[in-house]
Write an enzyme that holds these catalytic residues in place. Structure first.
Site, PDB file in Angstrom:
ATOM      1  CD  GLU A 311      -3.060  -1.079   2.090  1.00 41.01           C
ATOM      2  OE1 GLU A 311      -3.319   0.052   2.534  1.00 41.01           O
ATOM      3  OE2 GLU A 311      -3.775  -2.070   2.297  1.00 41.01           O
ATOM      4  CD  GLU A 324      -1.070  -1.115   6.326  1.00 38.45           C
ATOM      5  OE1 GLU A 324      -0.697  -1.111   7.506  1.00 38.45           O
ATOM      6  OE2 GLU A 324      -2.262  -1.115   5.985  1.00 38.45           O
ATOM      7  CG  ASN A 326      -2.713  -4.846   4.410  1.00 36.13           C
ATOM      8  OD1 ASN A 326      -2.602  -4.793   5.629  1.00 36.13           O
ATOM      9  ND2 ASN A 326      -3.177  -3.836   3.692  1.00 36.13           N
ATOM     10  CD  GLU A 332      -8.971  -3.632  -0.645  1.00 35.02           C
ATOM     11  OE1 GLU A 332      -7.924  -3.081  -0.311  1.00 35.02           O
ATOM     12  OE2 GLU A 332      -9.834  -4.046   0.180  1.00 35.02           O
ATOM     13  NE  ARG A 377     -14.227  -2.435   1.576  1.00 30.67           N
ATOM     14  CZ  ARG A 377     -13.155  -2.689   2.298  1.00 30.67           C
ATOM     15  NH1 ARG A 377     -13.276  -2.885   3.605  1.00 30.67           N
ATOM     16  NH2 ARG A 377     -11.960  -2.738   1.751  1.00 30.67           N
ATOM     17  CG  ASP A 572     -75.915  12.171   5.259  1.00 23.53           C
ATOM     18  OD1 ASP A 572     -74.784  11.689   5.513  1.00 23.53           O
ATOM     19  OD2 ASP A 572     -76.065  13.269   4.711  1.00 23.53           O
ATOM     20  CG  ASP A 678     -67.618  11.755 -10.105  1.00 24.55           C
ATOM     21  OD1 ASP A 678     -67.213  10.580 -10.012  1.00 24.55           O
ATOM     22  OD2 ASP A 678     -66.849  12.736 -10.253  1.00 24.55           O
ATOM     23  CE  LYS A 741     -73.316  13.731  -1.846  1.00 24.30           C
ATOM     24  NZ  LYS A 741     -74.036  13.466  -0.607  1.00 24.30           N
ATOM     25  CG  HIS A 771     -78.016  16.237   0.926  1.00 24.61           C
ATOM     26  ND1 HIS A 771     -78.495  15.410   1.910  1.00 24.61           N
ATOM     27  CD2 HIS A 771     -76.673  16.344   1.148  1.00 24.61           C
ATOM     28  CE1 HIS A 771     -77.490  15.019   2.687  1.00 24.61           C
ATOM     29  NE2 HIS A 771     -76.369  15.592   2.246  1.00 24.61           N
ATOM     30  CG  HIS A 773     -74.240  17.942   5.800  1.00 24.02           C
ATOM     31  ND1 HIS A 773     -74.151  16.849   6.618  1.00 24.02           N
ATOM     32  CD2 HIS A 773     -74.236  17.458   4.519  1.00 24.02           C
ATOM     33  CE1 HIS A 773     -74.071  15.742   5.885  1.00 24.02           C
ATOM     34  NE2 HIS A 773     -74.124  16.090   4.604  1.00 24.02           N
ATOM     35  CB  THR A 908     -67.251  10.021   0.200  1.00 24.18           C
ATOM     36  OG1 THR A 908     -67.383  10.534   1.520  1.00 24.18           O
ATOM     37  CG2 THR A 908     -66.493   8.711   0.247  1.00 24.18           C
TER      38      THR A 908
END
Length: 1096
Positions: A311, A324, A326, A332, A377, A572, A678, A741, A771, A773, A908
């Site tokens: 190395e 060094e 090895n 590798e 790796r 409802d 719809d 609606k 209709h 609420h 919905t």
């Protein structure tokens, strides 16, 4: 210096003489030196053990594995022909360092040779000598060479004698801190500590300041001791920003040494290699030649045999320095094999047997480089947390493969347990191509194919490396990672399937996770049914329908004098107030009274919509049976249902034939009027529902979903002209009745006059039904205005089930119209009796009653436009999720979500889409601007993604841009999940839940919350409590540096943890006094386990 080396080494001179002698014998190997290998043991674990086993199998050599007690489930044990336990009772790493046990197993099982792999004992001369003494061949250099190369100081001396440049450093291993201090004073900082008897980044620490010296010396010594059994260190001057280039060498017993070119290992973190490339990219040819020559010369000088690596560091001026040798196979080595087509493990084994390199066809002039190879790796480390090792169980593993990809792995499989005891390497991925760019492209593709769930990995980080411009087009040095922080801009993984399995598993083990947010108990009082007249009920409008058919029925409605009412109490109203939880039992009890006293109702709304959902999911009832039983009890009043166009009673588009058949069966079982709508007023979806209802023989009531405000000239997306034109299309399509609606209660009195008046003028012969609420409290006024403008029918609910998010009060409308031209003909006293029944019945459903969390309606509905039924559900969900105090924020987020999605008509399922996005924003603390900015990286709720894909139709005005284009719209992603089994309780308080996902077996570990209450676990550090210090990662406690009562400063070391052979110092987050210590040395911790408590 050379003389010194010879005297110290003993065999140094012999090595030189052998080089001269063996060069004359290089072309032949004396047969007396040849010892065939029939059985090989690998004194290692993991992927390198398997790599050697595979090579042995290819050569017809029997294989032996050794394993520690902690590795009984590891793959390397299963890949060998034989496997034996070593190091019984020893710590995990110590087991693989226990030479006597390894030699004993080898001798008892007639092993011919031992391959050390890399790490552990691979560079221990005493191990190589023990093998030789036992008559077992060591697959590697001879013991003396291992000793010389393993001693970094002696290796430096040999390099100098061979004329190889070296970095300034100590001549021998240091044995004290004082020696380190003296070196630093001589050469200055930065310096680097290195383990004298091992590599791989263990025992390696860079020191840049004097204050860091002592702590880093201790950590380096401890890591080296743990990893290699010897804590000896040496010091070098640290070279800034070098390239790390290593040369692969191969020698035999006869003095032949060759190189197999070089590898660039510069991409590192913590001095551990992350990516390796062969050959080195853009390396000067003259420098390359010098590196090869120096490596071979040094190897020849010591008589090197077998595989090894020399190395070097190369500085920015192109000057190289020996680091060094090895004396083993490197992690590798794979990239060298790919570019040279030389199997290094085969060569190692043949050289060990006594064969020469020429005999193996390995001559320097025959070794050629073919293309480029890259290895990365893949580790179980979290780049987002400083590459802290992660541990746990791999729940999912799917690898990237294909042309040009090689995988070397051992622990990479579903069910594998990644422990903190060993290296974090999961799999080595090697990509080959004609050049760097080709190999990098293949690597990127392979990494993108990986799916690893259960533990964190560095894959997102590696993907950033392989797309980095500097990496692809220039050279990199060892500071590449530190200087490119954009590598840590990690793209989050979606992990949808596994998250879903965890949720399902949690429900299977611990039950539903949505608690009722109130503790109200159902009333114990049953409602009393008012007296009912004996005999048949009076004639009603259903008799007209049965006699005259849908067209005649519509004419009768239009010709009727007075205002007609539709009662929503049977559906409802209780959907809006009681979460649709009312049972058929309570509806049946009051049905005869309704039949006898309200025969002049236009209809009863009692079916469709959420009825199917709740009846089957929560009430365990059959919705079809409900329809049949109510029909028998109320034969004279028409029934009306909600039909969501092409969605029928579901939340997604169904096949046409399914919608047609549904309407046919509904009509046969007693349904009369089909209110078709719809959620986006998308005409194709509505026309399908209208056609299906008409074909079934039902009354078709086409409903225009209302939003906005036609009386406000500033709001023109949904203008009066828009609604009239839509009504034109519905009338042309043959609707019998036209409905408005108003699902959120937005229709103000003035808007009512404008809209109903315009429709009445345009369609004088079509009945109009409205209709609404009553969320804002203006419902009665709006409905009276509608009647005055020409509406024939309005919706009401009985008084005790009216108001708030339900419909306007029946009693109020009846009373207000009495004696006028709009008189309903309904007796007010009967309304009171009807209301009294439902007032008591409502108490039976107290836990689901919206008044448990809501106390009134709210006029802010004119701003947020939340539909009545959804308003109640959102409030309920907010409390269930601990967001009860944030409902105001949820409503504001709903407004912003609606704008993000382009200002939708909300009913919905479109209202659910807006609600899902709103809660997503609140849960993740996101503003509208942040959602728009980060749309390309956020994991949106599935309903939002499917809406943007067009699953429920096309909204008026089109999809919102650029928001839609930025959201990742993945089509064709369908998960098929089947629950299989539930496992027994384990020691950690978990149960394994087994599933089949898309045909493959999957399992998840789920904590049993009930069982865990009776089990004892280490406490967790609470991040919200200042002074509680938790473990930053799983690991083992090596040292506790403080005790109770100790005074500590901010940043002061408190304890040392070890995970995967790397040590981490846990520092104090604040100054104060140690209040409690919850760990001891050798204790094993999980992430976030409480270590100690500090008080200021």
């Amino acid at each position: 210096m050379l003389r010194y080396a010879v005297v110290r080494g003993g065999l140094g001179l012999l090595a030189v003489r052998r080089t001269c002698l063996f060069s004359r014998l290089a072309h032949s190997a004396p047969q007396s030196n040849y010892r065939p290998i029939k059985k090989v043991m690998v004194a290692n674990r993991g992927e390198i053990a398997i790599r050697v086993f595979r090579a042995c199998t290819e050569l017809g050599i029997r294989t032996v594995a050794v394993y520690s007690e902690q590795d009984t489930g590891q793959m390397h044990r299963q890949k060998a022909d034989e496997a034996y336990l070593i190091g019984k009772g020893l710590p995990p790493v110590a087991a693989y360092l226990h030479i006597p046990d390894i030699i004993k197993v080898a001798k008892e099982n007639k092993v011919d040779a031992i391959h050390p792999g890399y790490g552990f004992l691979s560079e221990r001369a005493d191990f190589a000598q023990a093998c030789t003494d036992a008559g077992v061949m060591f697959v590697g250099p001879n013991p003396e060479t291992v000793r010389k190369m393993g001693d970094k100081v002696e290796a430096r001396t040999l390099a100098i004698s061979a004329g190889v440049p070296v970095v300034p450093g100590t001549d021998s291993p240091i044995s004290s801190l004082q020696e380190a201090q003296a070196f630093a004073q001589t050469y200055g900082f930065p310096i680097i500590f290195k383990a004298a008897y091992g590599g791989g980044g263990r025992g390696m620490r860079v020191v840049r300041e004097y204050e860091e010296l002592e702590e880093n010396y201790q950590r380096a010594y401890s890591e080296a001791l743990t990893a290699f059994g010897n804590g000896a260190l040496f010091i070098e001057k640290f070279i800034e920003k070098p390239r790390h280039i290593e040369v692969q060498i191969l020698g035999d017993k006869y003095g032949n040494v060759i190189h197999l070119y070089e590898r660039d290992c510069s991409i590192q973190r913590r001095h551990q290699k992350v990516v390796e490339i062969a050959p080195a990219f853009q390396l000067d040819p003259h420098l390359r030649d010098r590196l090869h020559a120096d490596a071979v010369n040094l190897a020849r000088q010591v008589g090197y045999e077998n595989a090894g690596t020399v190395e070097f560091l190369v500085d920015k001026h192109g000057k190289h320095y020996f680091i060094e040798v090895n004396s083993r196979l490197q992690v590798e080595h794979t990239v060298t094999e790919e570019i040279t087509d030389v199997d290094l493990v085969h060569a190692q084994l043949h050289v060990c047997e006594g064969r020469s390199l020429p005999e193996l066809g390995l001559k320097q002039d025959k070794i050629r480089v073919n293309g480029c190879a890259i290895q990365c790796r893949v580790t179980t480390e979290d780049p987002a947390r400083g590459f802290q090792p992660d541990t746990g169980r791999i729940e999912v593993f799917r690898s990237g493969e294909g042309m040009g990809i090689r995988l070397d792995s051992a622990s990479a499989f579903p069910g594998a347990v990644i422990s903190p005891h060993y290296d974090s390497l999961l799999v080595k991925v090697i990509a080959s191509g004609k050049d760097l760019h080709t190999a990098a492209s293949k690597m990127s593709r392979a990494l993108a194919e990986f799916r690893v769930r259960g533990v964190k990995t560095n894959i997102p980080f590696l993907q950033n490396v392989f797309s980095n411009h500097q990496f692809l087009h220039s050279t990199v040095d060892t500071q590449f990672i530190d200087e490119n922080q954009e590598l840590f801009n990690l793209k989050p993984t979606q992990n949808r399937a596994q998250k879903l399995l965890h949720y399902l598993g949690h429900v299977m083990v611990n039950g539903p996770t949505t608690p009722i947010p109130v503790k109200v108990k159902p009333s114990s009082t049953d409602p009393v049914v008012p007296p009912v007249t004996m005999g048949d009920p009076p004639v009603g409008f259903r008799d007209v329908l049965l006699r005259d058919g849908p067209e005649g029925f519509a004419k009768a409605i239009r010709a009727h004098q007075g205002l007609l009412l539709m009662d929503t109490t049977f559906r409802d109203a209780h959907q809006s107030l009681l979460a649709t939880r009312v049972r058929t039992h309570d509806l049946k009890k009051i049905s005869p009274f309704v039949s006898h006293n309200f025969s002049n109702l236009f209809s009863l709304e009692n079916w469709g919509g959420a009825t199917f959902d709740v009846a089957m999911r929560f009430l365990s009832e059959c919705p079809w049976k409900r329809l049949q039983e109510l029909r028998a009890l109320i034969p004279n009043v028409p029934f009306q249902m909600l039909l969501r166009g092409a969605n029928a009673v579901g939340y997604t588009n169904y096949p046409d034939n399914a919608v047609f058949k549904f309407c046919e069966v509904a009509k046969e079982n007693g349904m009369d009027i089909f209110r078709v709508f719809d959620s986006l007023n998308y005409l194709p979806n509505m026309l399908l529902g209208m056609e299906a209802a008409g074909a079934a023989g039902g009354v078709v009531e086409a409903a225009i979903s209302y939003t906005g405000d036609v009386s406000d000239p500033m709001r023109q997306k949904y203008s009066l002209d828009y609604y009239v034109k839509l009504a034109d299309e519905l009338v042309k399509a043959g609707t019998h009745i036209l409905c408005i609606k108003d699902m959120a209660g937005l229709l103000k009195p003035e808007a009512s006059k404008l809209l109903v008046g315009a429709l009445r003028d345009r369609f004088p012969d079509i009945p109009i039904h409205v209709h609404t609420h009553d969320t804002a409290g203006a419902g009665v006024a709006a409905m009276l205005a509608c009647a005055d403008a020409g509406a024939d029918v309005v919706d009401v609910a009985v008084d005790s089930m009216a108001g708030m998010t339900s419909q306007p009060s029946m009693g109020a409308i009846v009373a207000c119209t009495k004696g006028t031209k709009f008189d309903t003909g309904i007796a007010l006293d009967k309304v009171f009796d009807y209301s009294e029944y439902w007032e008591v019945a409502r108490g039976l459903y107290a836990p689901f009653d919206c008044t448990a969390t809501m106390k009134s309606g709210n006029a802010d509905v004119y701003e947020n436009e939340i539909p009545g039924g959804q308003y109640t559900n959102l409030h309920f969900q907010a409390h269930s999720m601990g967001l009860g105090n944030k409902f105001k924020e949820v409503k504001k987020a709903y407004t912003e979500a609606n704008k993000l999605l382009g200002d939708l008509i909300k009913v919905t399922p479109s209202s659910k889409i807006v609600g899902d996005l709103a809660q997503f924003m609140v849960q993740n603390n996101l503003t509208r601007a942040e959602v728009e900015e980060r749309a390309d990286e956020l994991s949106f709720p599935l309903s939002v993604v499917e809406f943007l894909q067009g699953h429920i139709g096309i909204p008026h005005g089109g999809f919102p841009e650029p928001f839609r284009s930025k959201v990742e719209l993945e089509r064709g992603k369908i998960l098929h999940i089947k629950a299989l089994a539930l496992g027994d309780l384990n020691k950690a308080g978990q149960r394994e839940v087994f599933f089949e996902l898309n045909g493959q077996l999957r399992s998840v570990l789920v904590k049993d919350t009930v069982a865990m209450k009776e089990m004892k676990f280490h406490p967790k550090a609470q991040k919200s409590i200042k002074g509680q210090v938790g473990a930053p990662m799983p690991g083992k406690v090596l040292e506790v540096k403080v005790k109770v009562g100790s005074k500590v400063e901010k940043g002061q070391p408190l304890c040392v943890l070890s995970a995967m052979k790397m040590e981490t110092v846990v520092n104090s987050p604040l100054a104060g006094t140690v209040k409690a210590v919850h760990v001891t040395a050798d204790a094993s911790l999980e992430g976030d386990d409480l270590i100690l408590e500090i008080e200021e």
